[in-house]
Design a protein around this motif. Structure first.
Motif, PDB file in Angstrom:
ATOM      1  N   SER A  95       0.357  -1.433  44.370  1.00 27.44           N
ATOM      2  CA  SER A  95       0.638  -2.242  45.383  1.00 27.44           C
ATOM      3  C   SER A  95       1.639  -3.309  44.875  1.00 27.44           C
ATOM      4  O   SER A  95       1.820  -3.683  43.698  1.00 27.44           O
ATOM      5  N   TYR A  96       2.662  -3.730  45.821  1.00 28.82           N
ATOM      6  CA  TYR A  96       3.522  -5.064  45.503  1.00 28.82           C
ATOM      7  C   TYR A  96       2.981  -6.046  46.343  1.00 28.82           C
ATOM      8  O   TYR A  96       2.679  -5.898  47.537  1.00 28.82           O
ATOM      9  N   GLN A  97       2.840  -7.188  45.962  1.00 32.89           N
ATOM     10  CA  GLN A  97       2.397  -8.513  46.608  1.00 32.89           C
ATOM     11  C   GLN A  97       3.609  -9.048  47.102  1.00 32.89           C
ATOM     12  O   GLN A  97       4.549  -9.324  46.083  1.00 32.89           O
ATOM     13  N   MET A  98       3.787  -9.432  48.190  1.00 32.49           N
ATOM     14  CA  MET A  98       4.944  -9.481  48.897  1.00 32.49           C
ATOM     15  C   MET A  98       4.543 -10.880  49.749  1.00 32.49           C
ATOM     16  O   MET A  98       3.428 -11.166  50.347  1.00 32.49           O
ATOM     17  N   ILE A  99       5.690 -11.792  50.168  1.00 39.04           N
ATOM     18  CA  ILE A  99       5.629 -12.681  51.312  1.00 39.04           C
ATOM     19  C   ILE A  99       6.842 -12.837  51.878  1.00 39.04           C
ATOM     20  O   ILE A  99       8.008 -12.558  51.836  1.00 39.04           O
ATOM     21  N   THR A 100       6.744 -13.011  53.268  1.00 37.98           N
ATOM     22  CA  THR A 100       7.721 -13.140  54.290  1.00 37.98           C
ATOM     23  C   THR A 100       8.483 -14.296  54.119  1.00 37.98           C
ATOM     24  O   THR A 100       7.670 -15.326  53.731  1.00 37.98           O
ATOM     25  N   ASP A 101       9.588 -14.391  54.834  1.00 45.05           N
ATOM     26  CA  ASP A 101      10.255 -15.686  54.972  1.00 45.05           C
ATOM     27  C   ASP A 101       9.332 -16.860  55.702  1.00 45.05           C
ATOM     28  O   ASP A 101       9.614 -17.924  55.488  1.00 45.05           O
ATOM     29  N   SER A 102       8.605 -16.447  56.659  1.00 46.29           N
ATOM     30  CA  SER A 102       7.589 -17.238  57.257  1.00 46.29           C
ATOM     31  C   SER A 102       6.420 -17.611  56.888  1.00 46.29           C
ATOM     32  O   SER A 102       5.445 -18.318  57.302  1.00 46.29           O
ATOM     33  N   GLY A 103       6.110 -17.174  55.427  1.00 46.51           N
ATOM     34  CA  GLY A 103       4.923 -17.398  54.444  1.00 46.51           C
ATOM     35  C   GLY A 103       3.975 -16.440  54.552  1.00 46.51           C
ATOM     36  O   GLY A 103       2.912 -16.849  54.098  1.00 46.51           O
ATOM     37  N   GLU A 104       4.134 -15.391  55.535  1.00 51.79           N
ATOM     38  CA  GLU A 104       2.853 -14.343  55.464  1.00 51.79           C
ATOM     39  C   GLU A 104       2.793 -13.591  54.244  1.00 51.79           C
ATOM     40  O   GLU A 104       3.803 -13.162  53.948  1.00 51.79           O
ATOM     41  N   MET A 105       1.659 -13.756  53.501  1.00 58.94           N
ATOM     42  CA  MET A 105       1.583 -12.780  52.201  1.00 58.94           C
ATOM     43  C   MET A 105       0.936 -11.486  52.803  1.00 58.94           C
ATOM     44  O   MET A 105      -0.104 -11.275  53.413  1.00 58.94           O
ATOM     45  N   PHE A 106       1.233 -10.387  51.980  1.00 61.37           N
ATOM     46  CA  PHE A 106       0.916  -9.267  52.186  1.00 61.37           C
ATOM     47  C   PHE A 106       1.002  -8.205  51.054  1.00 61.37           C
ATOM     48  O   PHE A 106       1.982  -8.653  50.153  1.00 61.37           O
ATOM     49  N   ASP A 107       0.205  -6.911  51.003  1.00 64.48           N
ATOM     50  CA  ASP A 107       0.452  -6.187  49.898  1.00 64.48           C
ATOM     51  C   ASP A 107       1.296  -4.869  50.559  1.00 64.48           C
ATOM     52  O   ASP A 107       0.812  -4.309  51.739  1.00 64.48           O
ATOM     53  N   ALA A 108       2.389  -4.454  49.790  1.00 65.31           N
ATOM     54  CA  ALA A 108       3.085  -3.360  50.129  1.00 65.31           C
ATOM     55  C   ALA A 108       2.281  -2.114  49.431  1.00 65.31           C
ATOM     56  O   ALA A 108       2.526  -2.068  48.282  1.00 65.31           O
ATOM     57  N   ASP A 109       1.672  -1.114  49.830  1.00 66.60           N
ATOM     58  CA  ASP A 109       1.052  -0.132  49.026  1.00 66.60           C
ATOM     59  C   ASP A 109       2.147   0.833  48.611  1.00 66.60           C
ATOM     60  O   ASP A 109       3.189   1.115  49.087  1.00 66.60           O
ATOM     61  N   ILE A 110       1.890   1.345  47.389  1.00 66.86           N
ATOM     62  CA  ILE A 110       2.636   2.130  46.415  1.00 66.86           C
ATOM     63  C   ILE A 110       1.605   3.364  46.462  1.00 66.86           C
ATOM     64  O   ILE A 110       0.737   3.453  45.759  1.00 66.86           O
ATOM     65  N   PRO A 111       2.232   4.557  47.482  1.00 65.20           N
ATOM     66  CA  PRO A 111       1.315   5.650  47.450  1.00 65.20           C
ATOM     67  C   PRO A 111       1.339   6.434  45.942  1.00 65.20           C
ATOM     68  O   PRO A 111       2.154   6.433  45.264  1.00 65.20           O
ATOM     69  N   PRO A 112       0.250   7.165  45.867  1.00 64.08           N
ATOM     70  CA  PRO A 112       0.132   7.923  44.700  1.00 64.08           C
ATOM     71  C   PRO A 112       1.090   8.798  44.110  1.00 64.08           C
ATOM     72  O   PRO A 112       1.700   9.247  45.365  1.00 64.08           O
ATOM     73  N   PHE A 113       1.762   8.886  43.146  1.00 60.63           N
ATOM     74  CA  PHE A 113       2.712   9.705  42.624  1.00 60.63           C
ATOM     75  C   PHE A 113       2.413  10.628  41.463  1.00 60.63           C
ATOM     76  O   PHE A 113       1.630  10.083  40.456  1.00 60.63           O
ATOM     77  N   LEU A 114       2.948  11.674  41.208  1.00 60.30           N
ATOM     78  CA  LEU A 114       2.538  12.384  39.864  1.00 60.30           C
ATOM     79  C   LEU A 114       3.724  12.108  38.865  1.00 60.30           C
ATOM     80  O   LEU A 114       4.775  12.257  39.136  1.00 60.30           O
ATOM     81  N   LEU A 115       3.069  11.958  37.950  1.00 60.32           N
ATOM     82  CA  LEU A 115       4.137  12.137  36.452  1.00 60.32           C
ATOM     83  C   LEU A 115       3.623  13.290  35.912  1.00 60.32           C
ATOM     84  O   LEU A 115       2.175  13.487  35.333  1.00 60.32           O
ATOM     85  N   ALA A 116       4.577  14.423  35.700  1.00 58.11           N
ATOM     86  CA  ALA A 116       4.247  15.717  35.046  1.00 58.11           C
ATOM     87  C   ALA A 116       5.319  16.458  34.006  1.00 58.11           C
ATOM     88  O   ALA A 116       6.415  16.280  34.573  1.00 58.11           O
ATOM     89  N   VAL A 117       4.776  16.552  32.744  1.00 55.34           N
ATOM     90  CA  VAL A 117       5.869  17.401  32.073  1.00 55.34           C
ATOM     91  C   VAL A 117       6.063  18.800  33.034  1.00 55.34           C
ATOM     92  O   VAL A 117       5.248  19.414  33.674  1.00 55.34           O
ATOM     93  N   PRO A 118       7.265  19.058  33.074  1.00 52.22           N
ATOM     94  CA  PRO A 118       7.730  20.491  33.842  1.00 52.22           C
ATOM     95  C   PRO A 118       6.931  21.784  33.487  1.00 52.22           C
ATOM     96  O   PRO A 118       6.845  21.744  32.183  1.00 52.22           O
ATOM     97  N   GLY A 119       6.212  22.142  34.169  1.00 52.99           N
ATOM     98  CA  GLY A 119       5.291  23.406  33.790  1.00 52.99           C
ATOM     99  C   GLY A 119       3.851  23.055  33.516  1.00 52.99           C
ATOM    100  O   GLY A 119       3.017  23.982  33.338  1.00 52.99           O
ATOM    101  N   ALA A 120       3.626  21.772  33.381  1.00 49.11           N
ATOM    102  CA  ALA A 120       2.366  21.340  33.196  1.00 49.11           C
ATOM    103  C   ALA A 120       1.345  21.480  34.147  1.00 49.11           C
ATOM    104  O   ALA A 120       0.003  21.854  33.948  1.00 49.11           O
ATOM    105  N   ILE A 121       1.706  21.568  35.263  1.00 54.72           N
ATOM    106  CA  ILE A 121       0.774  21.836  36.612  1.00 54.72           C
ATOM    107  C   ILE A 121       1.147  23.130  37.033  1.00 54.72           C
ATOM    108  O   ILE A 121       2.302  23.469  37.537  1.00 54.72           O
ATOM    109  N   HIS A 122       0.051  23.719  37.247  1.00 51.39           N
ATOM    110  CA  HIS A 122      -0.051  25.010  37.513  1.00 51.39           C
ATOM    111  C   HIS A 122      -0.690  25.372  38.907  1.00 51.39           C
ATOM    112  O   HIS A 122      -1.473  24.835  39.153  1.00 51.39           O
TER     113      HIS A 122
END
Length: 122
Positions: A95-122
């Motif tokens: 997640s990224y911790q963020m703040i709006t111009d009006s002062g509201e803090m929130f977390d922006a989720d970073i969804p899971p993503f894959l890191l893989a050598v081509p051909g490594a996942i069958h």
């Protein structure tokens, strides 16, 4: 409400990898879009990097690539970074911790993503 959308693309970096040494390098390219009605500033990041052996590395820090971007409504911010895994495949999420111009803090989720050598996942 949080109207930040995070999009990710990844690539394997064979020239920076040393498979015989258990070093697999990946680049990830992030696009952070503000679909809301108020500007938001990215303050910090929180990552969970999991390799193919289920080992989890937690990373926290200020900003991204040395910046704390302010993203206006309808605008976006893009950056690229990298990660090293000890296995041919793994995942990242967080997640990224963020703040709006009006002062509201929130977390922006970073969804899971894959890191893989081509051909490594069958």
């Amino acid at each position: 409400m949080n109207h930040i959308v995070v999009l990710v693309t990844t690539e394997y970096l064979p020239r920076q990898s040393e498979p015989g040494q258990g070093k697999y390098a990946f680049a990830y390219h992030i696009r952070i879009e503000n679909h809301g009605t108020e500007a938001s500033k990215l303050l910090s990041r929180h990552w969970f990097i999991t390799d193919g052996n289920s080992r989890v590395k937690e990373v926290r820090g200020p900003g991204v690539v040395g910046e704390t971007p302010r993203i206006n409504p309808g605008d976006h911010y893009e950056y690229s970074s990298s990660a090293i895994l000890e296995t041919e495949a793994g995942t990242m999420e967080g997640s990224y911790q963020m703040i709006t111009d009006s002062g509201e803090m929130f977390d922006a989720d970073i969804p899971p993503f894959l890191l893989a050598v081509p051909g490594a996942i069958h």
